[in-house]
Design a protein around this motif. Sequence first.
Motif, PDB file in Angstrom:
ATOM      1  N   PHE A  43      22.240  44.899  95.471  1.00 51.35           N
ATOM      2  CA  PHE A  43      23.634  45.200  95.784  1.00 51.35           C
ATOM      3  C   PHE A  43      24.302  45.672  94.510  1.00 51.35           C
ATOM      4  N   THR A  44      24.989  46.809  94.587  1.00 53.03           N
ATOM      5  CA  THR A  44      25.701  47.348  93.433  1.00 53.03           C
ATOM      6  C   THR A  44      27.146  47.634  93.814  1.00 53.03           C
ATOM      7  N   GLY A  45      28.039  47.452  92.852  1.00 52.36           N
ATOM      8  CA  GLY A  45      29.451  47.680  93.126  1.00 52.36           C
ATOM      9  C   GLY A  45      30.162  48.320  91.954  1.00 52.36           C
ATOM     10  N   ASN A  46      31.167  49.139  92.252  1.00 50.45           N
ATOM     11  CA  ASN A  46      32.013  49.794  91.253  1.00 50.45           C
ATOM     12  C   ASN A  46      33.459  49.781  91.719  1.00 50.45           C
ATOM     13  N   GLY A  47      34.387  49.716  90.791  1.00 51.14           N
ATOM     14  CA  GLY A  47      35.797  49.886  91.145  1.00 51.14           C
ATOM     15  C   GLY A  47      36.687  48.876  90.427  1.00 51.14           C
ATOM     16  N   ARG A  48      37.971  49.068  90.471  1.00 55.12           N
ATOM     17  CA  ARG A  48      38.663  50.240  90.965  1.00 55.12           C
ATOM     18  C   ARG A  48      38.520  51.379  89.973  1.00 55.12           C
ATOM     19  N   ILE A  49      38.431  52.633  90.483  1.00 55.68           N
ATOM     20  CA  ILE A  49      38.307  53.819  89.639  1.00 55.68           C
ATOM     21  C   ILE A  49      39.550  54.676  89.832  1.00 55.68           C
ATOM     22  N   HIS A  50      40.296  54.913  88.768  1.00 54.22           N
ATOM     23  CA  HIS A  50      41.468  55.788  88.819  1.00 54.22           C
ATOM     24  C   HIS A  50      41.023  57.201  88.460  1.00 54.22           C
ATOM     25  N   TRP A  51      41.450  58.170  89.233  1.00 54.41           N
ATOM     26  CA  TRP A  51      40.936  59.527  89.078  1.00 54.41           C
ATOM     27  C   TRP A  51      41.775  60.393  88.137  1.00 54.41           C
ATOM     28  N   LYS A  52      43.043  60.045  87.932  1.00 49.03           N
ATOM     29  CA  LYS A  52      43.916  60.845  87.059  1.00 49.03           C
ATOM     30  C   LYS A  52      44.756  59.930  86.180  1.00 49.03           C
ATOM     31  N   GLU A  53      45.407  60.551  85.188  1.00 46.26           N
ATOM     32  CA  GLU A  53      46.227  59.782  84.258  1.00 46.26           C
ATOM     33  C   GLU A  53      47.397  59.097  84.944  1.00 46.26           C
ATOM     34  N   ASP A  54      47.901  59.691  86.049  1.00 48.86           N
ATOM     35  CA  ASP A  54      49.051  59.081  86.709  1.00 48.86           C
ATOM     36  C   ASP A  54      48.673  57.864  87.552  1.00 48.86           C
ATOM     37  N   ASN A  55      47.364  57.623  87.746  1.00 47.42           N
ATOM     38  CA  ASN A  55      46.845  56.456  88.472  1.00 47.42           C
ATOM     39  C   ASN A  55      47.275  56.414  89.933  1.00 47.42           C
ATOM     40  N   VAL A  56      47.732  57.536  90.506  1.00 42.47           N
ATOM     41  CA  VAL A  56      48.162  57.549  91.904  1.00 42.47           C
ATOM     42  C   VAL A  56      46.954  57.483  92.833  1.00 42.47           C
ATOM     43  N   ALA A  57      45.983  58.347  92.621  1.00 42.68           N
ATOM     44  CA  ALA A  57      44.770  58.364  93.455  1.00 42.68           C
ATOM     45  C   ALA A  57      43.695  57.505  92.799  1.00 42.68           C
ATOM     46  N   SER A  58      43.041  56.661  93.588  1.00 34.73           N
ATOM     47  CA  SER A  58      42.001  55.802  93.037  1.00 34.73           C
ATOM     48  C   SER A  58      41.012  55.412  94.124  1.00 34.73           C
ATOM     49  N   GLN A  59      39.849  54.978  93.692  1.00 35.56           N
ATOM     50  CA  GLN A  59      38.821  54.464  94.595  1.00 35.56           C
ATOM     51  C   GLN A  59      38.747  52.952  94.410  1.00 35.56           C
ATOM     52  N   PRO A  60      39.099  52.159  95.455  1.00 34.22           N
ATOM     53  CA  PRO A  60      38.985  50.703  95.337  1.00 34.22           C
ATOM     54  C   PRO A  60      37.530  50.287  95.140  1.00 34.22           C
TER      55      PRO A  60
END
Length: 704
Positions: free
Chosen positions: A628-645
Motif C-alpha cells: 500500500f502506498t500513499g501520497n498527499g496532500r499535493i498543492h499544484w500551484k503557488e496559490d494553493n487553490v488546486a490540490s490533490q488530497p
Amino acid sequence: MKIRLYSTALLTAITQTVFATSHNTVYNEKTETDRDSISWNIRLDELIIMSPKERKDLSLTPVAASVMNTGMIKSKNFTGIKNISAVVPNLFMPDYGSRLTSPVYIRGIGSKINSPSVGLYIDDMPYFEKSAFDFNLNEIERIEVLRGPQGTLYGRNTMGGLIKVYTRSPLKYQGTSVSLGTGSYLTSNVGVSHYNKLTDALGVSLSANYNYSDGYNTNYFNNSKADKIHALDSRLRLEWMKSPKLHIGVNSAIDYTDQNGYPYAPYDEKTGKTGNVNYNSKGIYKRLVSTSGVSVSSKKDNFELNSQTSFQYLDDEQGIDQDFTPKAIYNANQYQKQHMVSEELNIKSRNDSWYKWLFGAFGFWQGIDNTVTLNYLNKNKKSEKFYDQSTYGIAFYHQSELNDILTKGLSLTLGLRYDLERTTMDYKGHMKNTESNDITSQFEPFSSKLKFGQLTPKISLMYEFSSTGIVYASVSKGYKTGGFNTSFETEEQRTFKPEYSWNYEIGAKHPFMDKRIMAEVALFYIDWKNQQISQPLPSGKGSLLTNAGHSVSKGVEVSLLWNIYKNLTFNTSYGFTDAKFKEYRKGNISYSGNYLPFVPNHTFNAGLNYSVASPFKGVDRVNMNLDFTGNGRIHWKEDNVASQPFYGLLNAKVGVSKGAFTVSAWARNITATQYTAFYFETGGKKLAQKGKPFMAGVDISINL
C-alpha cells in the motif's frame, strides 16, 4: 574491506543498505536460480567493496538512504524508475504525461523544467537532462536513493539528493533469461538477456527489452489513445578483472521511446474531477538516448585510483497541442539534440588508520541545439526559434574522515567542493507565413554568457555503536547553477539565478531483536534561498524558471523492516514534509506562507512479502507481495487553490517458480482509486491528467 552478510531480509530493504556497494563489487558466484529469485530475501556470502567514492555500506554512513535490490524490484513489480517513489520516504516523481521531462522532488527540493535538482547516475555515469530520467528497470541489480544535498562528492544538480542505479555484472551473474508479459490496456513486454564469463577474469553481458502500452486515456477528438507508448532499450557490459587490484568496465546503453503524450483534460476545481481528453493536434514524444562509459579502478598498497569517462547523446522531438481544445488554434514542436562528455578522477586512501582521505576532480562539456516551433493554425503563420547552448565546468573536491576521535566509535567527516561553470546561449528566430514559407519578420537575436562558481561544504558527526547502529548529525550546503530560459517574452525572463540551500539533519539507524528489525529515522531542516520555480508565460505559450525568493522545508522520515518469521517480511516507511514559501511575491500577490507546489505533505508505504520454498509437490517456490502506498496532500500551484488530497494505491504480485520457469500474476491500483497525477494552468485553462487506473497482468520468465 570485507563484510559478512547473513541470510535475512533485514539488510535488503528500504533503510538497510548492505547492498549499497558500487557496481564494481566482486561477489562470490551464485546459481542462476539465486540470480532471478522473485523473493527479495536473498543471501549473499562475502563481498568486497570497491566503490569509487563511498568507503562503507550506506547503513554505516551518516546520510538518509534507501536501497532496493533485484529481488525487491521484481517482487514489488517495479517496471519504471517512477515506481521507486512508492517506497522511498519524501520522494515524489509526478507523471508529466511523457518522458520529455521527469521531475524529481526529495524533501521538497525539485524542478519541473530545465536542469534537475536531484541527480541521476547509472553505473556511475551522470545523467544531466531530465529528458533521459524516465527509463525502464530492466537488468537492474540495485537502486540507491540518497536524500539531502550530495554536492560535495557529486556536484551539480544534487541539491535535493541523488539516485544511483547499478546494472548486473557479468562477473557475478551467468546465464540466459527470457521474459514475456501482458496485461490490461494491451500492456506487454518482451526481454532477453545473456551473461557469460569468457574467462575467469573477463565477462560480457547483453540485454534487450521491448515494452508497449496502448494507453489509458482516449482522445475523444479522433477516438485514439492519447498516451500509447513503444519503448525499446538495450545494454552491453564488459568487465575485466585483470588482477585483484585492477578492474576495467565498459558500459553502453541505447534507449528509444515513441509515444503519444500529454493526456490533459479540463479540470473542475469545485468537484476535483478531470474531464475527457479532447484536442485536435496529436501529442507526441520521440526520444533516442545513447550512453556509454569506461571505468577503471586501480588499487595500490596505500591508495586507490578511479576513473570514469562518460559520453551521452540525446535526440528527441516533442509535439503538443498548446490550446488543448478541438479547435485548430495553435500547437508547438520542439526538436533537441544534446551531446555530453564527462570525466571524473579520484584518489582515496586504503588503510585502517584513524584518518582516511579522498581527493577528486570532475569536468564536463554539454552542448544542446534546440529548435522550438509555434504554429498558429488559424492565422497561417508560425514562429521558429533556434537555441544553441554550450556549457562546460570543472570541479575539485576533498573529503576527510577522522575515526575514533575522543572515544572509540566517534567519527568526523569534513568535505569541501568547488564548482566552476560557464554557459553560453546563442538565440535567433523569425516568423514565417506557412502558405508561402516566406519569412515575414525577424526576432532580435542575442548571444550571452554566464559564469557561476560555488563552494559547497559538508560536515557530519557520527557515533557507531558496537551493535552496528549509528546516530549522526550533519550540515551541508546545496547549490544549483543558474542558466537560460528557452521560453521568454521579455529580456528579464531570458536568465535565472543560482539557488542555494543549507540542510541540517540528525538521524539514527539501528538493528533490534537480534537484527530481525532494522529501523531508521531522520529529521531535517532546509533553508532554501533564490529558489528556482517554474511559471507559465503570461501568454500561456510555454514556461520559464524564475527565482522565487526564500523557502523553508522541514520534516521527518521513518523506515522500518521487520523479519517477522522466517521468510515473512514487513516493511514500512513514512515521510512528512512541511515545505513553504517564506518570502515570495509575484507582482502584487504574496505567496508567503503557502505550500510549495508538487511536494506531498505525506508519503507512506507499507508492504508484506512472503516467500516459501516447496510449498507443495511440483512447485519450487511461491512468493507473495502486497503493498500500500500513499501520497498527499499535493498543492499544484503557488496559490494553493488546486490540490490533490491524500490518496492510496493497493498493489499485489504473486509468483510461482518451478525449475527455470517463473509465472507471476500482478495487479496495480486494486481499489481503482481515482486521483490527479498532474495539474497545471495555461492560457486561463485549468488542465489535469488522471492517475493510472486498475491494471492486472501476467509475466513469464525463463532462466537458462
